[in-house]
Write a protein that holds these residues in place. Structure first.
Motif, PDB file in Angstrom:
ATOM      1  N   ALA A  36       0.829  -1.206   0.000  1.00 57.85           N
ATOM      2  CA  ALA A  36       0.000   0.000   0.000  1.00 57.85           C
ATOM      3  C   ALA A  36       0.865   1.259   0.000  1.00 57.85           C
ATOM      4  CB  ALA A  36      -0.922  -0.007   1.217  1.00 57.85           C
ATOM      5  N   LEU A  37       1.942   1.244   0.794  1.00 57.57           N
ATOM      6  CA  LEU A  37       2.850   2.390   0.798  1.00 57.57           C
ATOM      7  C   LEU A  37       3.500   2.558  -0.569  1.00 57.57           C
ATOM      8  CD1 LEU A  37       4.323   4.673   2.251  1.00 57.57           C
ATOM      9  CD2 LEU A  37       6.067   3.013   2.939  1.00 57.57           C
ATOM     10  N   GLY A 164      13.025   4.328  -5.938  1.00 56.60           N
ATOM     11  CA  GLY A 164      13.630   3.132  -5.356  1.00 56.60           C
ATOM     12  C   GLY A 164      12.836   2.607  -4.179  1.00 56.60           C
ATOM     13  N   GLY A 165      12.223   3.527  -3.416  1.00 52.31           N
ATOM     14  CA  GLY A 165      11.407   3.109  -2.281  1.00 52.31           C
ATOM     15  C   GLY A 165      10.241   2.233  -2.696  1.00 52.31           C
ATOM     16  N   VAL A 166       9.659   2.525  -3.860  1.00 53.59           N
ATOM     17  CA  VAL A 166       8.559   1.699  -4.367  1.00 53.59           C
ATOM     18  C   VAL A 166       9.041   0.270  -4.600  1.00 53.59           C
ATOM     19  CG1 VAL A 166       6.993   1.334  -6.318  1.00 53.59           C
ATOM     20  CG2 VAL A 166       7.365   3.646  -5.423  1.00 53.59           C
ATOM     21  N   VAL A 167      10.195   0.143  -5.245  1.00 53.12           N
ATOM     22  CA  VAL A 167      10.739  -1.187  -5.526  1.00 53.12           C
ATOM     23  C   VAL A 167      11.097  -1.901  -4.221  1.00 53.12           C
ATOM     24  CG1 VAL A 167      12.392  -2.474  -6.918  1.00 53.12           C
ATOM     25  CG2 VAL A 167      11.689  -0.190  -7.633  1.00 53.12           C
ATOM     26  N   ILE A 466      17.979  -0.764   1.094  1.00 53.11           N
ATOM     27  CA  ILE A 466      19.039  -1.185   0.166  1.00 53.11           C
ATOM     28  C   ILE A 466      18.513  -1.215  -1.271  1.00 53.11           C
ATOM     29  CG2 ILE A 466      20.480  -3.141  -0.525  1.00 53.11           C
ATOM     30  CD1 ILE A 466      20.691  -3.786   2.503  1.00 53.11           C
ATOM     31  N   VAL A 467      17.313  -1.760  -1.476  1.00 52.90           N
ATOM     32  CA  VAL A 467      16.729  -1.799  -2.823  1.00 52.90           C
ATOM     33  C   VAL A 467      16.482  -0.380  -3.332  1.00 52.90           C
ATOM     34  CG1 VAL A 467      14.774  -2.579  -4.205  1.00 52.90           C
ATOM     35  CG2 VAL A 467      15.682  -4.052  -2.426  1.00 52.90           C
ATOM     36  N   ALA A 468      16.026   0.497  -2.442  1.00 54.53           N
ATOM     37  CA  ALA A 468      15.813   1.898  -2.834  1.00 54.53           C
ATOM     38  C   ALA A 468      17.127   2.528  -3.282  1.00 54.53           C
ATOM     39  CB  ALA A 468      15.207   2.677  -1.673  1.00 54.53           C
TER      40      ALA A 468
END
Length: 798
Positions: A36-37, A164-167, A466-468
């Motif tokens: 959701a975020l 990146g935060g979405v991923v 880290i992904v972000a």
């Protein structure tokens, strides 16, 4: 140990208590909250301005190329997925329900990995133009008031990092959701079903990592060699026919490929933790390993929003470091609260554990907390260590930049030496972390292995950030490319994007360093799962007169030492195949771009447009064509070793692969990252700046490093986990046909022989491929050079 393995006294199959079932449901809700975020962040990113019409047009071309590549890749991988689904049905399992569930969740893991990669690509190709547009505000039109440069830089960085935060949220959300669903549905059987979930995620990630890496680096190398070195034009000059393919490659390789890679790291670590958790902590072991990354999901949300640049920051890296460390510290505090609230103070109070663990002295809360802390600290230290070797402001990269004054040979030598040295320090850190966690188990090997798995889950608490960090890199790189191709961003705005790109190079190197750490922790924990599977299979084998030496793990046995060497050798062969594939495809790109400059002289003076679609099509065809050989090697090599040399040799094979893979992956990633940023350093005006002999030397170093850091290096991570999971899945069959009343040498010889024959044939076919450089006349020997490179109708234009 010599002789046959001693079966472990396994705990009675636990079932989820009402309290643990409720906890897993809450964890599943946290996973949904992460998704959701992600939706909220998507809306924030897409709300930003897209810039000028020319910028939109270039971005649309990149989007079209990336979508076309992934669509074709997924169609290719669907064949592998279907074949693996039915092969898993043939492998031994305790009952039909486990066998079906394992195959179904294999597909779920593969689909979740594909979704994570696709979402990373989909948003990145929409975010890049918005980052470029944000930087454009630094150079306002005539009559407009000057913009605050710091505010502009911060706005551009925020858009890139929120992308990146979405991923990151998709990675942790889908990984945690999949594992929770398996535990809720299968309860005591969850570990066996999770083997399929992890295998699906790892297999697809490896293919996406290899395919995307070949695509992106073939385009990048070809663009640099012809554009920068031969024609003397900028990296993303619109006159270079490979520029669109280069930008497409950033997204299908660094965004889609790396996102899928980190998702499978997340999934496989959870798989190993839950398998060992069932043995070590009984009922609690099916819930507690999910609780740790669930806390990480919540702290990752905080960490992503904490990446808010300040005027006092030395660079964008300062803000990213701040968000990472805030997330890590809060995770540590949250884990401490959860450990003491959830776990009892004695192993005897854990429900459903075996007698050998229930009588173990010590406090399970201390073991869990210290093990998780080791994982969190390891992530933080590797982040700093990798940053030291790859940041433009640190001495190692500056030394490489200085070496450019004496030519490309010294640039290459200094980069190789840096990578080799950095690999040692990273390996020592990872090794000490694994051993430190292992010591927590005392005399119980199962508690020790579970502690290693918990260290892996501790590292997972930082995965969202880290992904972000990783996706931030290619988004910034693409933004700079779009700005340069459009010509609408210049002056201070262009410098903003250059600075962001340099930070992005560092964040990509850091995430690769942390990714290999997760791979080693997961592989080591899977080693424990492998031993548990072997022990269980030996117990069921009813030994007869069969020779038990096939089960011995004694490294002094020649067959086990051979297995160790084979495991290390496969890492080298896999890396060589990946780099060779980039070299072949890059050669085709070089000849295509040269041909266009030669046949269409109007390209250089701007009166003709390059045929961008032809280069995109070359990279797409080659990337998909090259997928099969490394994939078959990863899946079939453990099968060949296990069925030919025995279970002990298979365990040694995994140990050799983990050791060589750790060093090789860090070496390749850090060398490549340092070369890339040394080039940035020179382009910023040091040692003669752009167009100088030093610049040409660093471009060559960067070109050598491209397949190192973005193809072969990161692909080793999923390779290790694919091989460990294959070994885990085939272990019962290897034991069955090597030991006991069902021992059958003929079956072993046939399976091993077929596997070896397929590997040899695949490698032979791969090596027979020539570098198709536009036609047989260009090849010299005509061997493999006449491949049809006509465009298949791609409409990519800019």
């Amino acid at each position: 140990m010599a002789g046959p393995l001693t079966p472990h006294t396994l705990a009675a199959d636990p079932v989820l208590t009402d309290g643990n079932r409720l906890l897993v449901w809450i964890i599943a809700v946290v996973a949904v909250a992460a998704l959701a975020l992600a939706a909220v962040l998507v809306r924030q990113v897409l709300a930003a301005d897209e810039g000028s019409d020319s910028m939109k047009k270039i971005a649309a071309a990149v989007q079209e190329g990336a979508n076309a590549y992934l669509a074709r890749q997924f169609r290719t991988l669907a064949v592998f997925a279907v074949a693996a689904f039915f092969l898993l049905m043939l492998l031994p399992a305790d009952d039909t329900s486990q066998r079906i569930g394992r195959s179904i969740f294999f597909l779920v893991g593969a689909v979740f990995s594909a979704i994570t990669g696709y979402v990373g690509m989909w948003l990145a190709v929409r975010s890049n133009v918005r980052v470029a547009a944000a930087a454009r505000a630094a150079t306002p039109e005539a009559g407009e008031p000057p913009a605050d440069l710091t505010d502009v830089s911060h706005r551009a960085m925020k858009i890139a990092f929120r992308t990146g935060g979405v991923v990151g949220m998709f990675t942790v959300g889908l990984g945690l959701l999949g594992a929770s669903a398996v535990v809720l549905i299968y309860k005591a059987d969850a570990p066996k079903v999770l083997e399929g979930f992890g295998f699906g995620a790892a297999l697809l990630a490896m293919f996406m990592r290899v395919g995307g890496g070949i695509f992106t680096k073939a385009a990048d190398v070809g663009a640099d060699l012809v554009g920068k070195v031969e024609q003397g034009i900028p990296e993303d000059d619109p006159r270079n026919a490979a520029t669109i393919a280069d930008n497409v490659g950033d997204n299908v390789g660094d965004c889609a490929g790396m996102a899928a890679d980190l998702f499978e790291s997340y999934a496989v670590t959870l798989v190993a933790a839950l398998i060992l958790g069932k043995v070590a902590f009984g009922d609690s072991g099916l819930a507690f390993p999910l609780l740790i990354p669930a806390i990480g999901v919540l702290t990752a949300m905080i960490g992503i929003f904490a990446v808010a640049p300040r005027r006092s920051d030395r660079s964008g890296m300062s803000a990213i470091n701040r968000g990472f460390f805030i997330s890590a510290v809060i995770s540590m505090a949250g884990v401490a609260v959860a450990v003491y609230a959830y776990l009892p103070s004695s192993y005897a109070d854990l429900d459903g554990v075996g007698a050998d663990i229930s009588g173990h002295p010590g406090d399970p809360r201390v073991l869990a907390l210290v093990a998780v802390a080791i994982g969190i600290v390891l992530a933080a230290v590797i982040q700093q260590l990798t940053g030291y070797f790859t940041e433009t402001s640190r001495r190692p990269v500056r030394d490489i930049g200085r070496s450019s004054l004496t030519g490309p040979a010294t640039v290459v030598l200094s980069g190789i030496s840096l990578g080799l040295e950095s690999a040692v320090y990273s390996a020592l850190l990872i090794g000490l972390s694994v051993y430190g966690a292992f010591l927590l188990g005392g005399t119980s090997v199962w508690l020790a292995l579970f502690a290693v798995a918990l260290a892996g889950t501790g590292l997972l608490t930082t995965v969202g950030v880290i992904v972000a960090m990783d996706t931030f890199g290619p988004v910034s790189d693409n933004a700079q490319g779009i700005a340069e191709m459009s010509g609408d961003v210049h002056g201070e705005g262009a410098q903003v994007l250059t600075d962001l790109d340099a930070v992005g190079n560092t964040t990509k190197a850091i995430t690769k360093g942390i990714a290999i750490a997760t791979a080693v922790l997961a592989a080591t924990a899977l080693f424990g799962s492998f031993k548990e599977a072997v022990d269980t299979a030996v117990t069921k084998a009813h030994p007869g007169a069969s020779d038990a030496r096939w089960l011995s793990l004694d490294i002094s046995q020649p067959n086990n030492l051979v297995g160790l060497l084979f495991g290390a050798a496969v890492v080298f062969l896999f890396s060589g195949l990946a780099i060779s594939a980039v070299s072949r495809s890059a050669g085709a790109v070089v000849y295509e771009v040269r041909r266009q400059f030669h046949d269409h002289p109007g390209i250089m003076d701007g009166t003709e447009l390059p045929e961008y679609g032809r280069v995109v099509d070359i990279c797409t065809k080659d990337a998909l064509r090259e997928l099969a050989t490394p994939g078959l090697l990863a899946v079939l090599a453990p099968v060949a070793v296990g069925f030919s040399l025995g279970i002990g040799s298979l365990a040694s094979y995994l140990a050799g692969a983990i050791g060589a893979g750790t060093l090789m992956a860090v070496f390749l990633a850090n060398s490549g990252g340092a070369w890339d940023n040394a080039k940035k350093l020179v382009e910023d005006g040091h040692h003669g700046g752009k167009g100088s002999a030093a610049h040409e030397a660093t471009v060559i170093g960067d070109t050598v490093g491209d397949p190192f850091k973005d193809t072969a290096g990161p692909a080793i991570n999923p390779l290790l986990k694919v091989m460990n999971l294959v070994a885990l899945l085939i272990a019962p069959a290897v034991v069955k046909f090597s030991y006991g009343v069902d021992a059958n040498a003929a079956v072993r010889i046939i399976v091993a022989g077929v596997s070896i024959a397929v590997i040899v044939a695949a490698v032979y076919v791969s090596k027979r491929r020539g570098v198709a450089m536009g036609g047989a006349d260009d090849m010299g020997d005509g061997d493999g050079g006449g491949q049809d490179r006509e465009s298949s109708g791609s409409t990519v234009t800019a």
